[in-house]
Design an enzyme around this catalytic site. Structure first.
Site, PDB file in Angstrom:
ATOM      1  N   GLY A  36       0.838  -1.197   0.000  1.00 26.33           N
ATOM      2  CA  GLY A  36       0.000   0.000   0.000  1.00 26.33           C
ATOM      3  C   GLY A  36       0.874   1.249   0.000  1.00 26.33           C
ATOM      4  CG  HIS A  37       3.282   2.161   3.393  1.00 27.46           C
ATOM      5  ND1 HIS A  37       3.364   1.049   4.196  1.00 27.46           N
ATOM      6  CD2 HIS A  37       2.633   3.096   4.134  1.00 27.46           C
ATOM      7  CE1 HIS A  37       2.809   1.304   5.373  1.00 27.46           C
ATOM      8  NE2 HIS A  37       2.345   2.531   5.360  1.00 27.46           N
ATOM      9  CB  SER A 186       1.760  -1.151   9.558  1.00 34.51           C
ATOM     10  OG  SER A 186       2.146  -0.366   8.452  1.00 34.51           O
TER      11      SER A 186
HETATM   12  P1  AMP Z   1       0.462   4.599   7.680  1.00 33.46           P
HETATM   13  O1  AMP Z   1       1.914   4.210   7.618  1.00 33.46           O
HETATM   14  O2  AMP Z   1      -0.453   3.463   8.001  1.00 33.46           O
HETATM   15  O3  AMP Z   1       0.220   5.845   8.491  1.00 33.46           O
HETATM   16  O4  AMP Z   1       0.055   4.987   6.191  1.00 33.46           O
HETATM   17  C1  AMP Z   1       0.815   5.904   5.442  1.00 33.46           C
HETATM   18  C2  AMP Z   1       0.062   6.215   4.177  1.00 33.46           C
HETATM   19  O5  AMP Z   1      -0.140   5.000   3.441  1.00 33.46           O
HETATM   20  C3  AMP Z   1      -1.323   6.803   4.434  1.00 33.46           C
HETATM   21  O6  AMP Z   1      -1.595   7.814   3.472  1.00 33.46           O
HETATM   22  C4  AMP Z   1      -2.233   5.610   4.254  1.00 33.46           C
HETATM   23  O7  AMP Z   1      -3.534   5.947   3.850  1.00 33.46           O
HETATM   24  C5  AMP Z   1      -1.507   4.856   3.148  1.00 33.46           C
HETATM   25  N1  AMP Z   1      -1.900   3.447   3.160  1.00 33.46           N
HETATM   26  C6  AMP Z   1      -1.840   2.592   4.202  1.00 33.46           C
HETATM   27  N2  AMP Z   1      -2.343   1.382   3.863  1.00 33.46           N
HETATM   28  C7  AMP Z   1      -2.738   1.498   2.566  1.00 33.46           C
HETATM   29  C8  AMP Z   1      -3.367   0.611   1.629  1.00 33.46           C
HETATM   30  N3  AMP Z   1      -3.679  -0.645   1.966  1.00 33.46           N
HETATM   31  N4  AMP Z   1      -3.634   1.077   0.390  1.00 33.46           N
HETATM   32  C9  AMP Z   1      -3.326   2.349   0.046  1.00 33.46           C
HETATM   33  N5  AMP Z   1      -2.738   3.236   0.878  1.00 33.46           N
HETATM   34  C10 AMP Z   1      -2.451   2.816   2.115  1.00 33.46           C
END
Ligand code: AMP
Length: 289
Positions: A36-37, A186
């Site tokens: 996703g990241h 995560s």
């Molecule tokens: P996080 O590390 O969870 O704070 O996420 C960092 C960025 O990655 C944020 O903009 C989230 O929305 C995005 N993100 C996390 N998981 C996904 C996913 N499965 N699909 C798309 N973007 C994601």
């Protein structure tokens, strides 16, 4: 790829790039990077001359009884993933680097921040809006990329950028899912095996709602009751935090579906709270960016 820990080092490089007219894209993350990241980094890589990824488990967006201490971390893995994705700068500060001990300063979008996830996490989004403001001031990007997985976060950030005249474009990228539909997160690593099997039903329930709406259902209370019953049947190890249908951009709850609408759910498992969301009428919905 350069790795910076100091905010000042990042800002010096960003100023240099800015004065040279370099097109910079920022991807804020909390690390423990997954596909996703990577999708956000690739999007940034395609559009920018320089890509900055921040990796910071931001303490101010965690409430006192939340999972800050068990939030997964793997710096070496994250360095390898970011390098592979063609990132130019990885910014990995410590909480002490990011927050001094003077009197607190917050950036807040209080109305939108108290909806949906804000009902059980009332201080979460002001932590997000504050840290993203700081990251934007440090990296000075032309654009920043966020995932639609955190739909509420994206809409709050759009409101913040618009209201504060922050000169940056925000880009939303689609949710990346496992083969069975579970949104990558995560936090999925904190699910026990049986919880992981059940967690796919979060997505299945949202899909069920989208199908019903496509078939002509407009009454939200019936729709939510049906999905809730499905969740209760299929996720004995989960506890529903909320399940709500709302206007995609204002986040206001909807009683019937007559225009743009989105459904979002949050479910607590023992060591992870998972969120997901979906458009309910694809033809009417587009991100306002
Ligand atoms: P996080 O590390 O969870 O704070 O996420 C960092 C960025 O990655 C944020 O903009 C989230 O929305 C995005 N993100 C996390 N998981 C996904 C996913 N499965 N699909 C798309 N973007 C994601």
């Amino acid at each position: 790829m350069q790795i910076y820990h100091s905010p000042l080092d990042l800002q010096v490089t960003a100023w240099k790039w800015r004065s040279q007219g370099v097109n910079v894209g920022l991807v804020p993350t909390m690390g423990y990077l997954h596909q996703g990241h990577v999708s956000l980094m690739k999007h940034a890589r395609d559009r920018a001359n320089k890509v900055i990824v921040s990796l910071f488990v931001n303490p101010t967006q965690f409430g006192p009884n939340e999972d800050l201490s068990r939030y997964p971390r793997d710096f070496e893995h994250d360095v390898a993933v970011a390098e592979q994705a063609g990132v130019d700068v990885l910014f990995a500060p410590t909480p002490l680097d990011m927050y001094d001990d003077g009197s607190p300063v917050w950036v807040d979008v209080p109305d939108m921040a108290l909806r949906l996830c804000g009902k059980t996490r009332p201080t979460h989004f002001r932590g997000v809006t504050t840290v993203v403001t700081k990251l934007l001031m440090l990296a000075m990007p032309q654009f920043a990329v966020f995932g639609e997985k955190d739909w509420q976060q994206l809409q709050i950030l759009r409101r913040m950028v618009s209201a504060l005249n922050i000169p940056v474009e925000l880009i939303g990228c689609p949710i990346v899912r496992e083969a069975d539909g579970l949104a990558l997160s995560s936090r999925n690593v904190n699910l026990a095996a049986e919880e992981r099997r059940q967690a796919v039903n979060i997505y299945a329930g949202l899909t069920m709602a989208a199908t019903r709406v496509a078939d002509g259902v407009t009454d939200v209370s019936q729709l939510v009751a049906d999905v809730q019953a499905y969740y209760e049947r299929s996720m004995s190890l989960g506890r529903i935090d909320y399940l709500e249908v709302f206007h995609p951009f204002t986040l206001q709850p909807l009683a019937s579906i007559t225009g743009p609408a989105r459904i979002a759910a949050a479910v607590f498992f023992e060591k992870a709270r998972l969120i997901d969301n979906m458009a309910l009428n694809n033809d009417l919905l587009s991100d306002p960016a």
